[in-house]
Design a protein around this motif. Structure first.
Motif, short mmCIF file in Angstrom:
data_model
loop_
_atom_site.label_atom_id
_atom_site.label_comp_id
_atom_site.label_asym_id
_atom_site.label_seq_id
_atom_site.Cartn_x
_atom_site.Cartn_y
_atom_site.Cartn_z
N PRO A 81 1.07 -0.81 0.65
CA PRO A 81 -0.30 0.22 -0.11
C PRO A 81 0.74 1.26 -0.28
O PRO A 81 2.02 1.77 0.66
CB PRO A 81 -1.17 -0.25 1.26
N SER A 85 -2.72 5.75 0.99
CA SER A 85 -3.41 5.00 1.15
C SER A 85 -3.79 5.07 3.03
O SER A 85 -3.43 4.79 3.16
CB SER A 85 -3.37 3.60 0.17
N GLU A 87 -4.74 2.03 3.45
CA GLU A 87 -4.15 0.54 4.28
C GLU A 87 -2.70 0.42 4.85
O GLU A 87 -2.08 -0.49 5.30
CB GLU A 87 -4.10 -0.20 2.79
N TYR A 91 -1.67 -1.90 7.11
CA TYR A 91 0.38 -2.55 6.60
C TYR A 91 1.24 -2.51 6.97
O TYR A 91 2.13 -3.70 7.52
CB TYR A 91 0.45 -1.94 5.58
N GLN A 147 -10.58 -9.04 6.53
CA GLN A 147 -9.75 -9.13 4.72
C GLN A 147 -9.45 -8.36 4.72
O GLN A 147 -10.10 -7.49 3.84
CB GLN A 147 -11.88 -9.72 4.26
N PRO A 148 -8.09 -8.12 4.84
CA PRO A 148 -7.08 -7.08 4.66
C PRO A 148 -7.16 -7.01 2.99
O PRO A 148 -6.77 -8.35 2.55
CB PRO A 148 -5.97 -6.41 5.19
N SER A 149 -7.05 -6.06 2.27
CA SER A 149 -6.70 -6.16 0.75
C SER A 149 -5.33 -6.18 0.06
O SER A 149 -5.08 -6.56 -0.59
CB SER A 149 -7.10 -4.66 -0.01
N TRP A 150 -4.59 -6.52 1.79
CA TRP A 150 -3.49 -5.91 1.84
C TRP A 150 -2.40 -7.53 1.96
O TRP A 150 -1.21 -7.95 1.69
CB TRP A 150 -2.18 -4.84 2.20
N ARG A 152 -3.96 -10.98 0.36
CA ARG A 152 -5.12 -11.82 -0.29
C ARG A 152 -4.09 -12.60 -1.34
O ARG A 152 -3.70 -11.82 -1.74
CB ARG A 152 -6.20 -10.71 -1.38
N LYS A 155 -4.11 -11.04 -4.79
CA LYS A 155 -3.78 -9.98 -5.44
C LYS A 155 -2.57 -9.85 -4.29
O LYS A 155 -2.80 -8.82 -3.10
CB LYS A 155 -4.57 -8.40 -5.46
N THR A 157 0.97 -9.02 -1.09
CA THR A 157 2.22 -8.38 -1.47
C THR A 157 3.28 -8.52 -0.79
O THR A 157 2.99 -9.40 -0.54
CB THR A 157 1.57 -7.11 -0.78
#
Ligand SMILES: N[C@@H](CCC(=O)N[C@@H](CS)C(=O)NCC(=O)O)C(=O)O
Length: 222
Positions: A81, A85, A87, A91, A147-150, A152, A155, A157
């Protein structure tokens, strides 16, 4: 061009997986652990304690896995991130949490002799193991809830690969060994790792370092 100084299946693998995932060009320099190459003046200038990984960049030499992963994220948008951002704060929090609560305890778990006498080595391992289990449980619940976007697998990181490598090592010990901690006990993390290990970056590193097919969930340690 970057140079990653590595030993197969050591902490350098977290950096290598990240570089491969984001198709960042680098050279890999194998460090011979059988000789005293890590004690050389040249290597100690990059990594003062002689630890792997070391990483050469146009801005200078680096060591410390977390620092390298953070720096790469700043240089290569999308790898983690961005500073602006929403996130970014979580993060950073969880990346450093993984470094402190898991990676540092792994060092005591794998090398109890370094932090305690031989007589208390077993107790040191059990204490480190218990702390790692608490930390993994906390991360697993956080992933299930937030359910963190970083974190997944579809996708990833740098954080996915750092955590993945640490869990790989503990999965890889025989069940009777105190350093064995099964990722199956952490269902959200286990399914993330399961998906992560079929990504091209994981397959490529598996081939380059001889790690087998299921590098995170059912590994054979090198
Ligand atoms: N805090 C360092 C730890 C790195 C580390 O312990 N690397 C291990 C390999 S996984 C190492 O170089 N071990 C050699 C030794 O301890 O002498 C980091 O996060 O990069």
């Amino acid at each position: 061009m970057y140079t990653l100084y590595y030993v197969p299946d050591w902490a350098s693998l977290a950096v290598r997986l990240t570089l491969e995932e984001f198709e960042i060009p680098y050279e890999a320099a194998l460090i011979d652990n059988e000789t005293n190459e890590r004690d050389s003046v040249r290597f100690r200038k990059m990594s003062p304690l002689g630890l792997i990984p070391a990483f050469s960049t146009p801005h200078g030499d680096m060591c410390e896995t977390t620092a390298i992963l953070l720096w790469l994220g700043d240089q290569h948008p999308g790898l983690s991130p961005a500073p602006s951002s929403q996130e970014r704060a979580p993060y950073l929090k969880w990346l450093l949490f993984i470094n402190n609560a898991i990676h540092n305890n792994i060092l005591s778990l794998f090398h109890p002799d370094r932090v305690s006498s031989a007589a208390s080595a077993n107790e040191t391992m059990q204490n480190a193991r218990a702390q790692i289990q608490v930390a993994l449980g906390i991360i697993d619940s956080m992933v299930a809830t937030d359910q963190p976007s970083w974190l997944r697998a579809d996708k990833p990181t740098a954080l996915n690969y750092y955590l993945g490598l640490l869990m790989r090592w503990m999965n890889g010990f025989d069940v009777s060994h105190p350093a064995h901690i099964s990722s199956k006990e952490y269902p959200s993390l286990h399914s993330m790792l399961h998906a992560l290990e079929s990504r091209p970056a994981a397959r490529k590193c598996a081939e380059l370092e001889g790690l087998g097919n299921t590098i995170f969930t059912n590994p054979t340690l090198v």
